[in-house]
Enzyme design. Structure first.
Site, mmCIF file in Angstrom:
data_model
loop_
_atom_site.group_PDB
_atom_site.id
_atom_site.type_symbol
_atom_site.label_atom_id
_atom_site.label_comp_id
_atom_site.label_asym_id
_atom_site.label_seq_id
_atom_site.Cartn_x
_atom_site.Cartn_y
_atom_site.Cartn_z
ATOM 1 N N ARG A 1 0.842 -1.204 0.000
ATOM 2 C CA ARG A 1 0.000 0.000 0.000
ATOM 3 C C ARG A 1 0.877 1.254 0.000
ATOM 4 O O ARG A 1 0.568 2.244 -0.682
ATOM 5 C CB ARG A 1 -0.945 -0.002 1.207
ATOM 6 C CG ARG A 1 -2.005 -1.084 1.168
ATOM 7 C CD ARG A 1 -3.189 -0.795 2.083
ATOM 8 N NE ARG A 1 -2.896 -0.894 3.491
ATOM 9 C CZ ARG A 1 -3.010 -2.014 4.206
ATOM 10 N NH1 ARG A 1 -3.369 -3.148 3.609
ATOM 11 N NH2 ARG A 1 -2.765 -2.009 5.509
ATOM 12 N N THR B 1 -7.069 -3.787 1.203
ATOM 13 C CA THR B 1 -7.276 -2.526 1.905
ATOM 14 C C THR B 1 -6.996 -2.755 3.391
ATOM 15 O O THR B 1 -7.054 -3.888 3.882
ATOM 16 C CB THR B 1 -8.714 -2.022 1.729
ATOM 17 O OG1 THR B 1 -9.609 -2.935 2.381
ATOM 18 C CG2 THR B 1 -9.078 -1.916 0.254
ATOM 19 N N ASP C 1 -9.960 -4.451 4.945
ATOM 20 C CA ASP C 1 -9.997 -5.900 4.726
ATOM 21 C C ASP C 1 -9.081 -6.619 5.708
ATOM 22 O O ASP C 1 -9.454 -7.634 6.307
ATOM 23 C CB ASP C 1 -9.558 -6.237 3.302
ATOM 24 C CG ASP C 1 -10.631 -5.949 2.274
ATOM 25 O OD1 ASP C 1 -11.806 -5.786 2.668
ATOM 26 O OD2 ASP C 1 -10.294 -5.862 1.082
ATOM 27 N N GLU C 2 -7.880 -6.094 5.849
ATOM 28 C CA GLU C 2 -6.891 -6.726 6.720
ATOM 29 C C GLU C 2 -7.409 -6.810 8.155
ATOM 30 O O GLU C 2 -7.276 -7.839 8.823
ATOM 31 C CB GLU C 2 -5.576 -5.942 6.666
ATOM 32 C CG GLU C 2 -4.411 -6.658 7.309
ATOM 33 C CD GLU C 2 -3.108 -5.900 7.133
ATOM 34 O OE1 GLU C 2 -2.087 -6.351 7.698
ATOM 35 O OE2 GLU C 2 -3.098 -4.861 6.448
ATOM 36 N N GLY C 3 -8.017 -5.737 8.635
ATOM 37 C CA GLY C 3 -8.553 -5.738 9.985
ATOM 38 C C GLY C 3 -9.743 -6.673 10.135
ATOM 39 O O GLY C 3 -9.834 -7.434 11.106
#
Length: 499
Positions: A135, A170, A173-175
């Site tokens: 990112r 994003t 998404d990761e969280g």
């Protein structure tokens, strides 16, 4: 035996009925036994496999997951089969030679190829998710980040797997997928689907370039951007999640160094490194990150980092990389970001776990906040020579534990609003039931909703049909035995009359 029975029937015509009855009885018994054995054979389980590649900012890991082809409530029962840590740094580090990014995956892909059934190679999906490191690279050079991902995809295509794409996740998404992982592993979704009251765990993730907090708030959220809805195992979950790019451990250290004064000779005194520690760094490479808004104001190409081991000053300096004052919402975390009041228990993983585990704060816990602060202060005040003699760890990681300890304390206390009252609500975890805590399992779990379910192996007969057949044949067997008994009894009577 057949010859004897034939002679017996020919010489004694009256025995033919008895012989035929016995033969039929044997056939019926054989049919009954055969049906029972076939119907009750253990059915083979259809298994599907999936590969998720976690392309993080500091390293890459490959995970193999498996789940039964027949799914429960539209979500596969996914578990980790094995994992493989890729040698070398994260793929974003190969921006100067993008071909090496794909090549770095060779050993782990070969390992996966050997561990999965050959006949299922072509149907095994592979998903590569790049996180905060990519990112950041995309912010600096979007074309370069795309070129790097394309190069990685082309290399993975040389393997007999079903590549589903490589993409940059994003932060949201990761969280969210990290939250799915720990709650799945704790069995919270299955308990909920059974109608039991099973609250979910919040998720705290700390990587090299970003950090995420995710939990189900007690009430509605004010910010739609930080709200997500998932449906798993027949139940919907509304969660709050936010990712802070640049606030991963590695990038936070760079932001800290950027705020420290550089002396005329190129020296930076850092209170977050143990007393007696020293290291030379290339200023251009170290500060080349979009997380620093301005270039380091120094003419020195090489900077000398000198540790002073001042724990109190380290805590003050770490707080400078956050903005705790501005907030236009009813409640905030830091940098003006909305965060609802904390709710429930939390699982903290990735760097949260590794730092706390190093400080011996993951066993016999949870530990109170004062004990954590004391452990961090004790380590920070230890001379570097003493630290090196006690711990046989790579110097790069060992030298950063003082900073990492204070950074985690500041992030959790001042940033996420944990206090001495609810500190024990945090459980620092690496694995749960043999699977790594992190976003990859949640990612795989969510993706199984998009993979068509297969019908399971079924028994030849339904339970009702099986019961019906067994009853009919049992009645027939009983009748045949009765007929055989009457024939045999009649024969005995005739023999008695002759005598």
């Amino acid at each position: 035996m057949q010859f004897f029975m034939l002679q017996f029937a020919v010489k004694n015509p009256r025995n033919r009925k008895l012989l035929i009855t016995l033969i039929i009885i044997l056939v019926v018994v054989g049919v009954l036994v055969t049906i029972a054995v076939i119907q009750n054979l253990a059915l083979p389980q259809k298994l599907k496999y999936g590969i998720v590649i976690d392309a993080g900012s500091s390293h890459t890991s490959l995970y193999i997951y498996q789940w039964p082809a027949e799914k429960m409530n539209d979500t596969g029962l996914v578990r980790e089969l094995t994992s493989c840590k890729v040698k070398g740094p994260g793929i974003s580090s190969y921006w100067m030679d993008v071909k090496k990014a794909g090549l770095s995956l060779r050993d782990c892909l070969n390992d996966a190829k050997g561990k999965l059934p050959v006949k299922q190679h072509h149907e095994t999906p592979v998903y590569l998710g790049a996180t905060a490191g990519m990112r950041l690279l995309r912010l600096q050079n979007q074309q370069l980040s795309e070129s790097l991902l394309n190069s990685v995809q082309e290399f993975i295509k040389t393997y007999p797997f079903n590549l589903q794409g490589a993409r940059i996740l994003t932060g949201q998404d990761e969280g969210a997928f990290g939250w799915i992982t720990i709650n799945y592993l704790m069995g919270n979704f299955l308990k909920d689907s059974a109608g039991e009251d099973s609250p979910t765990l919040g998720a705290l993730d700390l990587g090299g370039a970003s950090t995420q907090i995710t939990f189900v708030p007690d009430g509605n959220t004010e910010s739609e951007e930080s709200s997500l809805c998932f449906r798993l195992y027949g139940k919907s979950y509304n969660i709050y999640t936010h990712s802070y790019l640049c606030y991963g451990k590695d990038q936070a250290l760079k932001m800290l160094l950027d705020k420290l004064n550089v002396l005329n000779d190129g020296t930076i005194s850092n209170p977050c490194f143990n007393r007696g520690y020293s290291k030379s760094i290339n200023a251009t490479v170290f500060f080349d990150t979009p997380c620093i808004s301005r270039p380091q104001s120094t003419t020195h190409q090489t900077l000398n980092l000198i540790g002073t081991g001042d724990s109190a000053q380290c805590s003050k300096d770490v707080n400078k990389i956050f903005n705790f004052t501005s907030c236009s919402w009813s409640s905030c975390s830091f940098n003006g970001v909305y965060q609802p009041p904390l709710h429930g228990q939390f699982g903290a993983f990735s760097a949260f776990y590794f730092v706390m585990n190093f400080l011996n704060l993951t066993k016999d816990g949870p530990h109170d906040l004062d004990k954590v602060k004391k452990a961090v202060d004790t380590f920070c005040s230890s001379p570097w020579a003493e630290v090196k003699s006690v711990f046989s760890i790579d110097e790069r990681y060992l030298s950063e534990y003082c900073f990492a300890g204070h950074y985690i304390l500041s992030l959790l206390q001042n940033g996420y609003n944990f206090t001495s009252t609810n500190w024990k609500a945090i459980k620092f975890v690496r694995k749960i039931k043999g699977s790594d805590a992190g976003w990859t399992l949640g990612y795989m779990l969510n993706l199984t909703n998009m993979i068509p379910a297969e019908l399971p192996y079924t028994r030849p007969l339904t339970y009702t049909s099986y019961l019906t057949v067994m009853v009919i044949f049992s009645i027939l067997l009983f009748i045949l035995l009765l007929v055989g008994f009457l024939i045999f009894k009649k024969k005995l009577c005739r023999v008695g009359d002759k005598m």
